[in-house]
Scaffold this motif. Structure first.
Motif, PDB file in Angstrom:
ATOM      1  N   ARG A   1      -2.592 142.311   5.097  1.00  0.00           N
ATOM      2  CA  ARG A   1      -3.570 141.372   4.548  1.00  0.00           C
ATOM      3  C   ARG A   1      -3.922 140.293   5.571  1.00  0.00           C
ATOM      4  O   ARG A   1      -5.085 139.892   5.692  1.00  0.00           O
ATOM      5  CB  ARG A   1      -3.014 140.723   3.275  1.00  0.00           C
ATOM      6  CG  ARG A   1      -2.979 141.633   2.060  1.00  0.00           C
ATOM      7  CD  ARG A   1      -4.371 142.109   1.659  1.00  0.00           C
ATOM      8  NE  ARG A   1      -5.270 141.014   1.330  1.00  0.00           N
ATOM      9  CZ  ARG A   1      -5.432 140.511   0.107  1.00  0.00           C
ATOM     10  NH1 ARG A   1      -4.736 141.020  -0.918  1.00  0.00           N
ATOM     11  NH2 ARG A   1      -6.281 139.541  -0.123  1.00  0.00           N
ATOM     12  N   GLU A   2      -2.937 139.821   6.298  1.00  0.00           N
ATOM     13  CA  GLU A   2      -3.209 138.803   7.316  1.00  0.00           C
ATOM     14  C   GLU A   2      -4.087 139.371   8.415  1.00  0.00           C
ATOM     15  O   GLU A   2      -5.055 138.723   8.853  1.00  0.00           O
ATOM     16  CB  GLU A   2      -1.911 138.261   7.902  1.00  0.00           C
ATOM     17  CG  GLU A   2      -2.156 137.168   8.926  1.00  0.00           C
ATOM     18  CD  GLU A   2      -0.882 136.606   9.535  1.00  0.00           C
ATOM     19  OE1 GLU A   2      -1.000 135.649  10.339  1.00  0.00           O
ATOM     20  OE2 GLU A   2       0.207 137.119   9.225  1.00  0.00           O
TER      21      GLU A   2
ATOM     22  N   ALA B   1      -7.641 139.767   7.129  1.00  0.00           N
ATOM     23  CA  ALA B   1      -8.284 138.467   6.956  1.00  0.00           C
ATOM     24  C   ALA B   1      -8.707 137.878   8.301  1.00  0.00           C
ATOM     25  O   ALA B   1      -9.802 137.308   8.432  1.00  0.00           O
ATOM     26  CB  ALA B   1      -7.348 137.516   6.219  1.00  0.00           C
TER      27      ALA B   1
ATOM     28  N   GLU C   1     -11.754 139.498   9.578  1.00  0.00           N
ATOM     29  CA  GLU C   1     -12.946 139.111   8.818  1.00  0.00           C
ATOM     30  C   GLU C   1     -13.262 137.624   8.959  1.00  0.00           C
ATOM     31  O   GLU C   1     -14.227 137.125   8.366  1.00  0.00           O
ATOM     32  CB  GLU C   1     -12.742 139.452   7.338  1.00  0.00           C
ATOM     33  CG  GLU C   1     -12.623 140.949   7.077  1.00  0.00           C
ATOM     34  CD  GLU C   1     -12.280 141.270   5.632  1.00  0.00           C
ATOM     35  OE1 GLU C   1     -11.918 140.325   4.884  1.00  0.00           O
ATOM     36  OE2 GLU C   1     -12.369 142.455   5.253  1.00  0.00           O
ATOM     37  N   GLY C   2     -12.458 136.897   9.718  1.00  0.00           N
ATOM     38  CA  GLY C   2     -12.676 135.475   9.898  1.00  0.00           C
ATOM     39  C   GLY C   2     -12.282 134.629   8.704  1.00  0.00           C
ATOM     40  O   GLY C   2     -12.694 133.461   8.590  1.00  0.00           O
ATOM     41  N   ASP C   3     -11.455 135.188   7.835  1.00  0.00           N
ATOM     42  CA  ASP C   3     -11.003 134.476   6.635  1.00  0.00           C
ATOM     43  C   ASP C   3      -9.670 133.799   6.948  1.00  0.00           C
ATOM     44  O   ASP C   3      -8.595 134.308   6.630  1.00  0.00           O
ATOM     45  CB  ASP C   3     -10.855 135.467   5.474  1.00  0.00           C
ATOM     46  CG  ASP C   3     -10.497 134.799   4.155  1.00  0.00           C
ATOM     47  OD1 ASP C   3     -10.229 133.578   4.159  1.00  0.00           O
ATOM     48  OD2 ASP C   3     -10.460 135.508   3.123  1.00  0.00           O
ATOM     49  N   GLU C   4      -9.746 132.649   7.559  1.00  0.00           N
ATOM     50  CA  GLU C   4      -8.531 131.973   8.026  1.00  0.00           C
ATOM     51  C   GLU C   4      -7.656 131.492   6.865  1.00  0.00           C
ATOM     52  O   GLU C   4      -6.428 131.451   6.988  1.00  0.00           O
ATOM     53  CB  GLU C   4      -8.901 130.802   8.932  1.00  0.00           C
ATOM     54  CG  GLU C   4      -9.567 131.235  10.233  1.00  0.00           C
ATOM     55  CD  GLU C   4      -9.814 130.068  11.171  1.00  0.00           C
ATOM     56  OE1 GLU C   4      -9.391 128.940  10.838  1.00  0.00           O
ATOM     57  OE2 GLU C   4     -10.422 130.291  12.242  1.00  0.00           O
ATOM     58  N   ALA C   5      -8.261 131.143   5.744  1.00  0.00           N
ATOM     59  CA  ALA C   5      -7.491 130.650   4.601  1.00  0.00           C
ATOM     60  C   ALA C   5      -6.586 131.742   4.047  1.00  0.00           C
ATOM     61  O   ALA C   5      -5.395 131.511   3.779  1.00  0.00           O
ATOM     62  CB  ALA C   5      -8.427 130.133   3.514  1.00  0.00           C
ATOM     63  N   THR C   6      -7.129 132.950   3.873  1.00  0.00           N
ATOM     64  CA  THR C   6      -6.323 134.057   3.357  1.00  0.00           C
ATOM     65  C   THR C   6      -5.262 134.469   4.368  1.00  0.00           C
ATOM     66  O   THR C   6      -4.130 134.794   4.001  1.00  0.00           O
ATOM     67  CB  THR C   6      -7.217 135.263   3.010  1.00  0.00           C
ATOM     68  OG1 THR C   6      -8.132 134.877   1.972  1.00  0.00           O
ATOM     69  CG2 THR C   6      -6.386 136.445   2.523  1.00  0.00           C
TER      70      THR C   6
END
Length: 233
Positions: free
Chosen positions: A150-151, A154, A157-162
């Motif tokens: 998952r990390e 993320a 995808e540039g989803d730093e929060a996730t």
């Protein structure tokens, strides 16, 4: 160790393999896969840890010897898996957290509920055999592999929060539910395993946990096997 994307991908694959080695009863098809694919020739993560390298060496040596009679080799490690991790009564190297951290709780305790909550926080409910407790080592290793995946996704995808949430969840899960009994389980495996296959599994699993813990500044005391945050971590 630089925990870049490639390192994390290697850890994800390695922890998934470790989960399989602990969780699933080996059979002849699995042994043939191990031999045919040279599965233990090297690991994509943790080769700088002596337990990982030593565990793979034992597993490779066992596979080389098993070529002479794959059916008998598979039967031998199947019996050992049952004796060590399942037991006809009490297993010799139990794979449940509660056994080590809550001795009076036998197989189920507060840890089982806490681990279940950690899985559900990520929308997971693992399929379990014969009502196996959620704090079984194989499931926990699989969960670690899931969080790593998952990390990685993320970050891509540039989803730093996730990505940060997955890393934080993994750190807390390992620190609270896996590392406190990793050395005790390793000790039991080394003392009760009769084959290089499961001696290798014990070392490999321990080494992978120890190697990944370093990402979070957690080190293992070589004298007593306890894990703790390094000063300044």
């Amino acid at each position: 160790m630089d925990f870049n994307s490639e390192t994390m991908k290697g850890a994800h694959v390695s922890f998934a393999l470790a989960a399989r080695l602990v969780q699933q009863e080996p059979d002849e098809a699995w042994v043939r896969t191990c031999i045919g694919q040279d599965l233990f020739g090297a690991a994509p993560f943790g080769m700088d840890d002596p337990a990982v390298a030593g565990g793979l060496e034992r597993l490779s040596a066992w596979c080389a010897a098993a070529k002479a009679d794959v059916a008998e080799g598979a039967a031998a490690i199947r019996r050992e898996w049952l004796r060590l991790f399942v037991g006809l009564g009490t297993p010799e190297a139990p794979v449940w957290e509660a056994v080590y951290t809550e001795p009076e709780a036998t197989m189920r305790g507060r840890s089982t509920l806490a681990v279940r909550a950690a899985y559900r926080a990520w929308g997971l409910e693992f399929e379990r055999k014969a009502h196996e407790p959620e704090d079984a080592l194989g499931l926990m290793l699989a969960f670690c592999s899931f969080l790593m995946e998952r990390e990685i996704k993320a970050l891509e995808e540039g989803d730093e929060a996730t990505a940060a949430k997955a890393a934080s969840s993994l750190e807390a899960f390992m620190a609270e539910h896996m590392l406190p009994w990793a050395s005790a389980w390793r000790f039991l495996v080394q003392n009760h395993a009769k084959t290089d296959y499961y001696r290798g599994v014990g070392e490999l699993v321990f080494g992978l946990e120890r190697a990944y813990a370093r990402r979070f500044g957690i080190t293992c005391d070589p004298e007593d096997g306890t894990f703790s945050y390094a000063a300044g971590a």
